[in-house]
Structure formats: C-alpha cells, structure tokens
Design an enzyme around this catalytic site. Structure first.
Site, PDB file in Angstrom:
ATOM      1  NE  ARG A  68      -4.197  -1.547   0.039  1.00  0.00           N
ATOM      2  CZ  ARG A  68      -4.319  -2.514  -0.875  1.00  0.00           C
ATOM      3  NH1 ARG A  68      -3.381  -2.683  -1.800  1.00  0.00           N
ATOM      4  NH2 ARG A  68      -5.385  -3.291  -0.891  1.00  0.00           N
ATOM      5  CG  HIS A  86      -3.528  -0.135  -6.704  1.00  0.00           C
ATOM      6  ND1 HIS A  86      -3.834   0.433  -5.501  1.00  0.00           N
ATOM      7  CD2 HIS A  86      -3.548  -1.482  -6.488  1.00  0.00           C
ATOM      8  CE1 HIS A  86      -4.040  -0.511  -4.594  1.00  0.00           C
ATOM      9  NE2 HIS A  86      -3.866  -1.682  -5.174  1.00  0.00           N
TER      10      HIS A  86
HETATM   11  P1  NAP Z   1      -2.075 -11.717   4.219  1.00  0.00           P
HETATM   12  O1  NAP Z   1      -2.446 -13.080   3.763  1.00  0.00           O
HETATM   13  O2  NAP Z   1      -2.905 -11.070   5.275  1.00  0.00           O
HETATM   14  O3  NAP Z   1      -0.539 -11.786   4.705  1.00  0.00           O
HETATM   15  C1  NAP Z   1       0.064 -10.714   5.348  1.00  0.00           C
HETATM   16  C2  NAP Z   1       1.483 -11.082   5.742  1.00  0.00           C
HETATM   17  O4  NAP Z   1       2.088  -9.927   6.333  1.00  0.00           O
HETATM   18  C3  NAP Z   1       1.541 -12.202   6.788  1.00  0.00           C
HETATM   19  O5  NAP Z   1       2.623 -13.061   6.530  1.00  0.00           O
HETATM   20  C4  NAP Z   1       1.774 -11.432   8.086  1.00  0.00           C
HETATM   21  O6  NAP Z   1       2.459 -12.165   9.087  1.00  0.00           O
HETATM   22  C5  NAP Z   1       2.636 -10.290   7.597  1.00  0.00           C
HETATM   23  N1  NAP Z   1       2.578  -9.170   8.537  1.00  0.00           N
HETATM   24  C6  NAP Z   1       1.521  -8.420   8.897  1.00  0.00           C
HETATM   25  N2  NAP Z   1       1.870  -7.497   9.811  1.00  0.00           N
HETATM   26  C7  NAP Z   1       3.189  -7.694  10.047  1.00  0.00           C
HETATM   27  C8  NAP Z   1       4.131  -7.069  10.905  1.00  0.00           C
HETATM   28  N3  NAP Z   1       3.790  -6.049  11.725  1.00  0.00           N
HETATM   29  N4  NAP Z   1       5.399  -7.520  10.903  1.00  0.00           N
HETATM   30  C9  NAP Z   1       5.770  -8.550  10.092  1.00  0.00           C
HETATM   31  N5  NAP Z   1       4.915  -9.194   9.242  1.00  0.00           N
HETATM   32  C10 NAP Z   1       3.645  -8.756   9.234  1.00  0.00           C
HETATM   33  O7  NAP Z   1      -2.058 -10.697   2.993  1.00  0.00           O
HETATM   34  P2  NAP Z   1      -1.922 -11.028   1.415  1.00  0.00           P
HETATM   35  O8  NAP Z   1      -3.169 -11.556   0.854  1.00  0.00           O
HETATM   36  O9  NAP Z   1      -0.681 -11.810   1.200  1.00  0.00           O
HETATM   37  O10 NAP Z   1      -1.763  -9.543   0.842  1.00  0.00           O
HETATM   38  C11 NAP Z   1      -0.745  -8.682   1.327  1.00  0.00           C
HETATM   39  C12 NAP Z   1      -0.959  -7.276   0.858  1.00  0.00           C
HETATM   40  O11 NAP Z   1      -0.679  -7.144  -0.526  1.00  0.00           O
HETATM   41  C13 NAP Z   1      -2.393  -6.734   0.971  1.00  0.00           C
HETATM   42  O12 NAP Z   1      -2.723  -6.357   2.285  1.00  0.00           O
HETATM   43  C14 NAP Z   1      -2.336  -5.538   0.038  1.00  0.00           C
HETATM   44  O13 NAP Z   1      -1.801  -4.444   0.777  1.00  0.00           O
HETATM   45  C15 NAP Z   1      -1.305  -5.974  -1.014  1.00  0.00           C
HETATM   46  N6  NAP Z   1      -1.932  -6.274  -2.328  1.00  0.00           N
HETATM   47  C16 NAP Z   1      -1.665  -5.424  -3.365  1.00  0.00           C
HETATM   48  C17 NAP Z   1      -2.196  -5.683  -4.614  1.00  0.00           C
HETATM   49  C18 NAP Z   1      -1.862  -4.795  -5.794  1.00  0.00           C
HETATM   50  O14 NAP Z   1      -2.460  -4.946  -6.869  1.00  0.00           O
HETATM   51  N7  NAP Z   1      -0.905  -3.914  -5.656  1.00  0.00           N
HETATM   52  C19 NAP Z   1      -3.031  -6.785  -4.813  1.00  0.00           C
HETATM   53  C20 NAP Z   1      -3.285  -7.617  -3.738  1.00  0.00           C
HETATM   54  C21 NAP Z   1      -2.733  -7.364  -2.491  1.00  0.00           C
HETATM   55  P3  NAP Z   1       1.835 -13.491   9.758  1.00  0.00           P
HETATM   56  O15 NAP Z   1       1.922 -14.569   8.695  1.00  0.00           O
HETATM   57  O16 NAP Z   1       2.706 -13.778  10.916  1.00  0.00           O
HETATM   58  O17 NAP Z   1       0.419 -13.162  10.116  1.00  0.00           O
END
Ligand code: NAP
Length: 330
Positions: free
Chosen positions: A245, A293
């Site tokens: 983000r 994005h």
């Molecule tokens: P997710 O399944 O919720 O995974 C989030 C990961 O981040 C988990 O491994 C979590 O750790 C880690 N995390 C969260 N807070 C943390 C912290 N304070 N310190 C260290 N690690 C932390 O999310 P996702 O589906 O993979 O998606 C991730 C992000 O990608 C989304 O939230 C969005 O911002 C971005 N995204 C962007 C696009 C785009 O088109 N640009 C598309 C899709 C997603 P744990 O495993 O320990 O919980």
C-alpha cells in the site's frame, strides 16, 4: 434504502437471501457486468441494495468497494459482516463507525497471487539482467552486451509471507533467486525459502537482500516501514518492488535512497495518493517504474465465492471464512 439490484434473473429461486448494502462511495458499480457468469450464484444468496442515509435493521451484510464514509456502518444496527473487495482491508477497519464485533472479510484468490507473482518476477528479472540499460541502448542504436548476472547472485527479501507472499516466494525460488521472507509470527517452511520474523528477523533478512518486495498489509505497525533505515540495511544498489500500500513508503526516503545510489531503482504500483498527481516527482524519475495499482486484480469468481460463503456463514451463525483477525487489523 436505495435501489435494489435484482440479480436473480434466470437463476434458481432460493429458500433464503441475505440483504446486503453496497457501499461504493460514489464509484459506479455494475454488478451484473462485473460478476458476469457468477451473477446468478450471488443472486441466489444475496439481495444487493445501494447504501443510503437511512437506518436499515434488516441488513446483515455490507460490501465495500472504496473508502466508506465515516458514518457508513451506523445505518446498519444488525450488521454481522463487511466484505472488502480486495486483499487489503485497511479502508474498512479504519472506518470509525465499524463496530468491534462485526466480521471483516477479505478476498482470497489464488489467481490474484499468481498474477502478483508474475508482476514481481518481471521486475526482479529486469533488475537482475539490467534490461533497462538495453532499452536505453536501443534508443541510441547501441549494440553492446552486458555481463550476465545469475539469479542466484540476487537475493530477494519479501516483507509478508501471507496468501500472496507465499506464492511469490515459491515462484521466485523456482527462477533461481535466493529468497527470504519476513512475517509477524515464526514459520516453519519446507524448501529453500528462509523465514524471518520480528525486528531482529527483519534486520537479518535485509542484510542479505538486494531486491525488496513489499507484500504487507497496511496496519499501524507497518505504515512507513519502507524508509531510510530499511533501505540502508539492504545491499547497496538494491531495488524496491512496492506492491503493498502507498502508505508503507516514506516517499522522501525513497528519493534520497535513489539519489545516493543505495537503491538502483524502484517499481511502484501503489501510492499514498491515487491516482498519482500529475505533478508528482515519481513520474519523471529515471529510476522509477510506475504502474497504476494494477499488479494483480481479484477475479469475479473469487469475489462471488467470498460473498456467497460469507452469506452462508452468517445465515448459519458461523464465522465467515477469510474473516480477518480484528485485533491485528489484517
Ligand atoms: P495476508 O495473507 O494477510 O498476509 C500478510 C502477511 O504480512 C503475513 O505473513 C503477516 O504475518 C505479515 N505481517 C503483517 N503485519 C506484520 C508485521 N507487523 N510484521 C511482520 N509481518 C507482518 O495478505 P496477502 O493476501 O498476502 O496480501 C498482502 C498485501 O498485498 C495486501 O494487504 C495488500 O496491501 C497488497 N496487495 C496489493 C495488490 C496490488 O495490486 N498492488 C493486490 C493484492 C494485495 P503473519 O503470517 O505472521 O500473520
């Protein structure tokens, strides 16, 4: 309540349907067009209604398209769940009128993770092989080979090892990159991906990182995490792939890291202000690649599945699949 979206054309008559408020904040949403073949599956379980400023006790579900107004959820006293149309939920959890007990549900989409993986791989290989300099040479009609670096010499660190980070990490290892991942909780990973967690783990991963990929959710803990301190711990001449983000990045720190050579370049897909303002310095920066994005979209199939599964869970009095942990905000 505003207009009812009658999605039930030609579909089976269902025994129950949940009323769902569509909170689109001015974004025009053509559900029939968007859901396509999935429309009748959704219509079987959901009656979609436009959000308005009246109170609606019969609405148990809401779907949020873009940032909801601050008072959005105060109109639905019996709300059980809010579905966010994307992997990120920060706009929903940040809404002041969202009650603490309401489930927030995100999209989980294997296709989205796979599309993201291709996007990240493209930028990682571009950096590894120095393809940008060939583009510059082409413009000057220069035929000159560069020494080839193997992927095994370009370690990649991924911030976030969640639904998307796991897929990206696995695919990058198949391309030959050494890959480390950073998460909040410790992981046991079979295979070559190195797992790190906590602040000590972040420092350890960055020390062996040349390409940094941001796939974190936006929370109070991760806001501003892409900063001078983090860039300074990476290999000199590193590269940033920013697909989390916009608010993760301290923009002035990136410009400084590019100027000093600590970073050789950055691929940015997300921005604090979207669309990126026409006068923003990132547009003209020779070391920055911008996409609007668009790294990876969710599929209509995944959105329909989220809506139907959430409606069925609420109807059964259960926790919806893919409801986030409200205490962590992701
Ligand atoms: P997710 O399944 O919720 O995974 C989030 C990961 O981040 C988990 O491994 C979590 O750790 C880690 N995390 C969260 N807070 C943390 C912290 N304070 N310190 C260290 N690690 C932390 O999310 P996702 O589906 O993979 O998606 C991730 C992000 O990608 C989304 O939230 C969005 O911002 C971005 N995204 C962007 C696009 C785009 O088109 N640009 C598309 C899709 C997603 P744990 O495993 O320990 O919980």
């Amino acid at each position: 309540m505003g207009e009812t979206k009658n999605l039930s054309f030609g579909g089976p008559v269902s025994d129950w349907r949940l009323r769902c408020a569509l909170i689109s904040s001015g974004v025009v949403v053509d559900w029939l067009h968007y859901l396509g073949e999935e429309a009748s599956r959704v219509a079987n379980r959901i009656e979609m209604l436009d959000h308005d400023n009246n109170c609606h006790a019969d609405v148990h579900l809401a779907v949020v398209v873009s940032r909801p107004p601050d008072d959005a959820f105060s109109h639905y006293p019996n709300l059980k769940a809010v579905c966010s149309l994307g992997a990120g939920v920060e706009k929903v959890v940040g809404c002041p009128s969202l009650p603490a007990e309401v489930h927030v549900v995100r999209v989980v989409d294997a296709r989205q993770a796979w599309m993201m993986s291709g996007f990240v791989a493209r930028h990682a290989i571009n950096h590894q092989r120095g393809f940008a300099s060939y583009q510059a040479q082409q413009r000057k009609h220069i035929w000159q080979r560069r020494p080839q670096r193997g992927a095994d010499n370009v370690p990649i660190g991924i911030l976030g090892y969640g639904e998307i980070g796991r897929r990206v990490a696995a695919d990058l290892t198949h391309l030959g990159f050494p890959v480390g991942c950073w998460s909040r909780s410790p992981k046991t990973i079979s295979g070559p991906v190195r797992s790190h967690h906590g602040s000590a783990g972040l420092a350890a991963m960055l020390e062996e990182t040349e390409v940094l990929v941001n796939l974190l959710p936006l929370t109070s803990e991760t806001r501003g995490i892409l900063n001078t301190h983090v860039f300074g711990k990476m290999r000199r001449g590193g590269y940033l792939i920013q697909v989390g983000r916009g608010e993760h990045l301290v923009e002035a720190d990136l410009l400084e890291a590019l100027k000093s050579g600590q970073l050789a370049g950055a691929a940015l897909d997300v921005f604090a202000t979207e669309p990126l303002p026409p006068i923003h310095p990132f547009w003209e920066h020779p070391k920055i690649t911008i996409t609007p994005h668009d790294a990876s979209d969710v599929s209509a199939h995944a959105v329909a599945t989220m809506l139907v599964e959430t409606a069925e869970a609420i109807h059964a009095g259960e926790r919806p699949p893919h409801a986030i942990n409200r205490s962590r905000s992701y």
